[in-house]
Design a protein around this motif. Structure first.
Motif, PDB file in Angstrom:
ATOM      1  N   ILE A 151       0.838  -1.201   0.000  1.00  0.00           N
ATOM      2  CA  ILE A 151       0.000   0.000   0.000  1.00  0.00           C
ATOM      3  C   ILE A 151       0.875   1.254   0.000  1.00  0.00           C
ATOM      4  N   MET A 152       1.915   1.261   0.811  1.00  0.00           N
ATOM      5  CA  MET A 152       2.803   2.425   0.854  1.00  0.00           C
ATOM      6  C   MET A 152       3.532   2.619  -0.477  1.00  0.00           C
ATOM      7  N   ALA A 153       3.969   1.547  -1.103  1.00  0.00           N
ATOM      8  CA  ALA A 153       4.626   1.647  -2.406  1.00  0.00           C
ATOM      9  C   ALA A 153       3.652   2.168  -3.452  1.00  0.00           C
ATOM     10  N   PHE A 154       2.426   1.689  -3.417  1.00  0.00           N
ATOM     11  CA  PHE A 154       1.411   2.152  -4.363  1.00  0.00           C
ATOM     12  C   PHE A 154       1.180   3.657  -4.205  1.00  0.00           C
ATOM     13  N   MET A 158       1.896   9.099  -6.577  1.00  0.00           N
ATOM     14  CA  MET A 158       1.861  10.500  -6.199  1.00  0.00           C
ATOM     15  C   MET A 158       2.340  11.345  -7.382  1.00  0.00           C
ATOM     16  N   PRO A 159       1.493  12.227  -7.928  1.00  0.00           N
ATOM     17  CA  PRO A 159       1.888  12.991  -9.117  1.00  0.00           C
ATOM     18  C   PRO A 159       3.004  13.994  -8.851  1.00  0.00           C
ATOM     19  N   GLU A 160       3.120  14.487  -7.641  1.00  0.00           N
ATOM     20  CA  GLU A 160       4.155  15.472  -7.350  1.00  0.00           C
ATOM     21  C   GLU A 160       5.399  14.819  -6.752  1.00  0.00           C
ATOM     22  N   ARG A 161       5.673  13.576  -7.130  1.00  0.00           N
ATOM     23  CA  ARG A 161       6.814  12.848  -6.573  1.00  0.00           C
ATOM     24  C   ARG A 161       8.144  13.568  -6.778  1.00  0.00           C
ATOM     25  N   PRO A 162       8.448  14.128  -7.964  1.00  0.00           N
ATOM     26  CA  PRO A 162       9.743  14.832  -8.097  1.00  0.00           C
ATOM     27  C   PRO A 162       9.881  16.005  -7.127  1.00  0.00           C
ATOM     28  N   VAL A 163       8.819  16.759  -6.931  1.00  0.00           N
ATOM     29  CA  VAL A 163       8.863  17.883  -5.990  1.00  0.00           C
ATOM     30  C   VAL A 163       9.061  17.350  -4.572  1.00  0.00           C
ATOM     31  N   PHE A 164       8.379  16.264  -4.245  1.00  0.00           N
ATOM     32  CA  PHE A 164       8.507  15.651  -2.935  1.00  0.00           C
ATOM     33  C   PHE A 164       9.947  15.207  -2.686  1.00  0.00           C
ATOM     34  N   LEU A 165      10.546  14.536  -3.660  1.00  0.00           N
ATOM     35  CA  LEU A 165      11.927  14.066  -3.499  1.00  0.00           C
ATOM     36  C   LEU A 165      12.896  15.237  -3.385  1.00  0.00           C
ATOM     37  N   GLU A 166      12.656  16.276  -4.155  1.00  0.00           N
ATOM     38  CA  GLU A 166      13.519  17.458  -4.083  1.00  0.00           C
ATOM     39  C   GLU A 166      13.451  18.083  -2.686  1.00  0.00           C
ATOM     40  N   ASN A 167      12.250  18.184  -2.143  1.00  0.00           N
ATOM     41  CA  ASN A 167      12.091  18.743  -0.797  1.00  0.00           C
ATOM     42  C   ASN A 167      12.746  17.846   0.251  1.00  0.00           C
TER      43      ASN A 167
END
Length: 51
Positions: free
Chosen positions: A20-23, A28-37
């Motif tokens: 579930i967590m991997a899904f 998550m559409p904003e994954r690149p922004v999340f990773l950058e943060n």
């Protein structure tokens, strides 16, 4: 209920939560922004610790 059965149920529960967590993570559409943060946050934390 045997101890082995209890361990199996915990393992299955653990695996379901991981899936579930991997899904959620990969959908998550904003994954690149999340990773950058996240990278910025960790860099700031490491910088604060080094001072």
């Amino acid at each position: 209920m045997r101890a082995g059965d209890k361990k199996d149920i915990h393992f299955i529960f653990y695996m379901v939560i991981i899936v579930i967590m991997a899904f959620v993570y990969f959908m998550m559409p904003e994954r690149p922004v999340f990773l950058e943060n996240q990278l910025k946050w960790w860099q700031d934390l490491i910088g604060a610790i080094k001072k």
